[in-house]
Design an enzyme around this catalytic site. Sequence first.
Site, short mmCIF file in Angstrom:
data_model
loop_
_atom_site.label_atom_id
_atom_site.label_comp_id
_atom_site.label_asym_id
_atom_site.label_seq_id
_atom_site.Cartn_x
_atom_site.Cartn_y
_atom_site.Cartn_z
N ALA A 1 0.86 -1.19 0.00
CA ALA A 1 0.00 0.00 0.00
C ALA A 1 0.90 1.23 0.00
CB ALA A 1 -0.86 -0.01 1.26
N GLY B 1 0.40 -5.17 0.65
CA GLY B 1 -0.69 -5.16 -0.32
C GLY B 1 -0.26 -5.74 -1.67
N GLU C 1 -0.68 -9.32 -1.35
CA GLU C 1 -2.12 -9.59 -1.27
C GLU C 1 -2.76 -9.55 -2.66
OE1 GLU C 1 -2.44 -6.55 1.82
OE2 GLU C 1 -3.46 -8.03 3.07
N GLU D 1 3.73 -5.69 7.24
CA GLU D 1 2.90 -4.66 7.88
C GLU D 1 3.20 -4.45 9.35
OE1 GLU D 1 1.85 -6.93 5.75
OE2 GLU D 1 0.39 -6.12 4.34
C1 3H9 Z 1 0.43 -2.51 3.33
O1 3H9 Z 1 0.70 -2.89 2.24
C2 3H9 Z 1 -0.89 -2.69 3.98
C3 3H9 Z 1 -1.79 -3.62 3.22
O2 3H9 Z 1 -1.84 -4.89 3.83
C4 3H9 Z 1 -3.19 -3.04 3.25
C5 3H9 Z 1 -3.69 -2.69 1.92
C6 3H9 Z 1 -5.05 -2.09 1.97
N1 3H9 Z 1 4.61 3.55 0.19
O3 3H9 Z 1 13.26 2.08 0.95
P1 3H9 Z 1 13.70 2.83 -0.25
C7 3H9 Z 1 9.38 5.10 -0.85
S1 3H9 Z 1 1.54 -1.63 4.26
C8 3H9 Z 1 5.08 4.78 -0.05
O4 3H9 Z 1 14.69 3.91 -0.08
P2 3H9 Z 1 14.90 0.43 -1.29
C9 3H9 Z 1 10.43 5.43 0.19
O5 3H9 Z 1 9.89 6.30 1.17
C10 3H9 Z 1 2.97 -1.51 3.22
N2 3H9 Z 1 6.38 5.04 -0.29
O6 3H9 Z 1 14.20 1.85 -1.41
C11 3H9 Z 1 11.50 6.08 -0.65
O7 3H9 Z 1 11.09 7.40 -0.90
P3 3H9 Z 1 12.17 8.58 -1.00
C12 3H9 Z 1 3.73 -2.77 3.16
C13 3H9 Z 1 7.23 4.01 -0.27
O8 3H9 Z 1 15.16 0.00 -2.67
C14 3H9 Z 1 11.41 5.31 -1.96
O9 3H9 Z 1 10.12 4.72 -1.98
N3 3H9 Z 1 4.95 -2.57 2.44
C15 3H9 Z 1 6.81 2.72 -0.02
O10 3H9 Z 1 16.02 0.47 -0.29
C16 3H9 Z 1 12.45 4.22 -2.09
O11 3H9 Z 1 12.37 3.40 -0.94
C17 3H9 Z 1 6.07 -2.18 3.04
O12 3H9 Z 1 6.12 -2.01 4.23
C18 3H9 Z 1 5.43 2.50 0.21
N4 3H9 Z 1 4.94 1.27 0.43
O13 3H9 Z 1 13.79 -0.53 -0.63
C19 3H9 Z 1 7.27 -1.97 2.15
N5 3H9 Z 1 7.88 1.90 -0.04
O14 3H9 Z 1 13.06 8.21 -2.14
C20 3H9 Z 1 8.02 -0.74 2.55
C21 3H9 Z 1 8.93 2.67 -0.33
O15 3H9 Z 1 11.35 9.79 -1.20
N6 3H9 Z 1 9.12 -0.49 1.68
N7 3H9 Z 1 8.54 3.95 -0.47
O16 3H9 Z 1 12.90 8.56 0.31
C22 3H9 Z 1 10.29 -1.15 1.74
O17 3H9 Z 1 10.46 -2.07 2.51
C23 3H9 Z 1 11.40 -0.69 0.85
O18 3H9 Z 1 11.09 0.62 0.44
C24 3H9 Z 1 11.62 -1.56 -0.41
C25 3H9 Z 1 12.64 -0.82 -1.34
C26 3H9 Z 1 12.22 -2.90 0.02
C27 3H9 Z 1 10.35 -1.76 -1.15
#
Ligand code: 3H9
Length: 706
Positions: free
Chosen positions: A63, A107, A110, A130
Site C-alpha cells: 500500500a 498489499g 495480497e 505490515e
Molecule cells: C500494506 O501494504 C498494507 C496492506 O496490507 C493493506 C492494503 C489495503 N509507500 O526504501 P527505499 C518510498 S503496508 C510509499 O529507499 P529500497 C520510500 O519512502 C505496506 N512510499 O528503497 C522512498 O522514498 P524517497 C507494506 C514508499 O530499494 C522510496 O520509496 N509494504 C513505499 O532500499 C524508495 O524506498 C512495506 O512495508 C510504500 N509502500 O527498498 C514496504 N515503499 O526516495 C516498505 C517505499 O522519497 N518499503 N517507499 O525517500 C520497503 O520495505 C522498501 O522501500 C523496499 C525498497 C524494500 C520496497
Amino acid sequence: MSELVTLSKDGEIGVITVNNPPVNALSPGVPEGIAASIEAITKDDSIKGAVMIGAGQTFIAGADIREFGKITSGQRKEGINFHMVLQMIEDCPKPVVAAIHGTAFGGGLEVAMAFHYRVAVPAAQVGQPEVKLGLIPGAAGTVRLPRLAGVARAVQMCADGNPISAKEALESGIVDAVVEGDLLQGAIAFVREKIASGETPRKTRERNEKLGDEASNAPVFAAARDLAKKTARGMMAPQAAIDAVEAATKLPFIDAVKKEAELFQQCLFSDQSKALIHVFFGEREVARIPDIPKDVKPFEIRKAAVIGAGTMGGGIAMNYANAGIPVIIKETAQDFLDRGMAIIRKNYENSVRKGRFSQETMDKRMALITPQLTYDGFEDADIVVEAVFEGMELKKQIFGELDKICKQGAILASNTSTLDIDEIASATTRPEFVIGHHFFSPANVMRLLEIVRGKATNKEVIATSMALAKKLKKVGVLVGNCNGFVGNRMLHQYGREAQFLVEEGARPQDVDGALYNFGMAMGPLAVGDLAGLDVGWRIRKEHAHLRVAGDRYPLVADRLCEMGRYGQKTGAGWYKYDENRKTIPDPEVDKLIEEVAAEQGIKRRTITEDEIIERTQYALINEGAKILEEGIALRAVDIDIIYLNGYGYPARRGGPMWYADAVGLKKVYDRICRFHEEHGKIWAPAPLLKKLAEEGRTFADFDKQK
Ligand code: 3H9
C-alpha cells in the site's frame, strides 16, 4: 486504463503493467487501474489469459504508506473497495498470473495472491511486513496466505514481517514457478501452458486444504504468541496478526476478512502504528542533507584502516570486512592485537554456528582484515578510523601522525563519542578531511553511525560518509560538533536523572524496571554495567574542568568505580552478577546510595514509576530541543532515528521527540517548569520547547517548516 496501470497485448495474452515509481505502491489510481484492466481482459474475446507485472525495479511493494496518515488524520475518505478489486481478479474467467520481481510486499503480495498463479524471478522476495509499521495485512493477506502457504508459514510471515526468498515461496506454495531469464516472457509462457492444459484456474479463497484443524493449529498459534511477546515486546500488531490468521482457520473466508478488517483498523489508528510509520519515513529522511545537493559526488572507499583493536575498533573493522572492503587493524602491542583478532574470530564463528552465513563467507571476511603493529599500508588507505580510548591528547597525537602518513584525499575519521572534532582536526594540516564516525557498541551489530561534521569538514567527505554508512548497512545521521554530539549529550541528561532518582529514593532496579517497561531495551544503570562504568568515569574525569561548582553532581557511579565495581566485567557495578551474568540487586549498593544521599542532605522518599519515566524522558526531550535549536541535529526526526538505532529506544514510541509530541508539548513543558522549580537550573526549559508548547505546535511541525 490510467497512466499508473496500462494494458497491452502479446498475441492472445493481456499484459497489465503497474507503473508507479519508485516502488509501484498501491496509491490511489493503481487499484482502479488494475480493476479496469481485469474488466477489459474479461470482456475482450481475443484475450485468453493475462499476466500482471511491475515496471522498473519491482512488483508492487505494498500500500502507499503515505496514505495511512491521510486516513487517520481524516484528510482522506475511503477509496475504492480494495477487496472487490481482489475478488474481480480472482473471479476472472481467464487464467491470470502475477509476475514478481523485486518485492511483492504487503498489499503487493495480497494482490498477487488473488491471481490464479504467481511466478517469480530467483532474486524476488515476498512478505507481509505490515507489523513493522504497527499494522497487519489489511487486504485479506491473513486469510489468503494460510490457504497458499499453510498456517505455520502464514503465521510466521504475518507476525514477524520478515520477507522470504522466491525459493522459499516456491517451496511453501506461495509461488507456482521460479522463472530464470526474462520474467515477462517466462510468465507469458507459463500462462500459455495453463491455457493449453485446459486446467481450471483455482480461486485462492476457495482453497481450504492447507488450513489444518484446531488441534494441529493450536500449538502453532501458542508458540507464535510466545515468540512475539519476546521479540516484539509491547507491540500490538504481531498479536493482532496472529489473531487474524487464527480467525482465517476458523471462520468462513468472508467472516475472516471482516475480522481482519476490524483488527487492521484498530492497528491503523493506534499510536504505535503512527510512531512506526514516522520511523519508516524518518530513516529515509535523515539521508537528506539540505546543504549537500545530490550532485556532490562521494569518493570511492576501496581500502580502510582502523586504529585500535579494542571492542570498538574490532567491531568497526568487521563492518568494513562485511562490506567487502579490505581493512588494516593497527594496535600498539601484540597481545592487544591478538586479543582483538580473537574476539573478531569468535564473533564470526558465532554467526556461522547460528547459520547467519557460511564458513566460506567467514573465511573471506577474516582474510580482508590485516592485523599489524605498524602504519604500513596506511599510505594508500582511503579512510582511517581512529578508535582508541577517549583521551584528547592521545587522539591529537594519532591525528598528527596520520597527517604525515596518509595520502591527500584520505578521510581521517575519529570514533570519539564525546570529544571536540575541531580540536582533533587541529592536530592536522587538513581539517577539511577530518570527521567523526561515531559507531555504537557492539559496532558490528548496532545500526547507528553518528557522522560528526567539524567546522571545516568538506561536503565530499560528508557525502562519502553518508554513502559509506549505507554500504556498511548502517543508518548514518549527520550531526554537529558539541560535547557528546546528539546521542551522548542527551544521554548524559538521561543518565543524570536516573542517578538522581536513585539518590532521592528509587532503587536501581526500580529505575531500570520502569524504563524497561516503558520499552527501553535495558535500563540505564544496567546499560552502564554492561558497557563498563569505568568508560563514563574516564570521560567525566576528562571533562572535570567543565563542571560548575555548586551544581548537583551524581556521585554514586564514581563511588562504585572507586570501589573497583566497573560493572559486568568485574562481576559488580550497580548490581552483582553471577557466573551467567544475571543481574542481582546488591544491598551493598543500597547502603552506598543511602550514604551518598545522607552526605548530600537528600531526604529519600517514595518515587513512582510515572516520575521515573517523566524525569528521564523529559530530560532527553529538553536537551533534544536545545540541540535542535542550536542546529546540532538537522531535524527532530534525526534525533529520533539516533535514539532508536543507537540507544535501544522502543520503535513503537517513535523516538523521544515523537514521544514528546504524542504526550503533548504543553504537558511536557509544564512538567519541566515544575522540575525547574524543584531541582534548579539543570531543568531550565529549552526555549524552543517553550515556544512550540505555547504556540500549540509539535516537533513534527517544526520539521515540516525546515
Ligand atoms: C500494506 O501494504 C498494507 C496492506 O496490507 C493493506 C492494503 C489495503 N509507500 O526504501 P527505499 C518510498 S503496508 C510509499 O529507499 P529500497 C520510500 O519512502 C505496506 N512510499 O528503497 C522512498 O522514498 P524517497 C507494506 C514508499 O530499494 C522510496 O520509496 N509494504 C513505499 O532500499 C524508495 O524506498 C512495506 O512495508 C510504500 N509502500 O527498498 C514496504 N515503499 O526516495 C516498505 C517505499 O522519497 N518499503 N517507499 O525517500 C520497503 O520495505 C522498501 O522501500 C523496499 C525498497 C524494500 C520496497
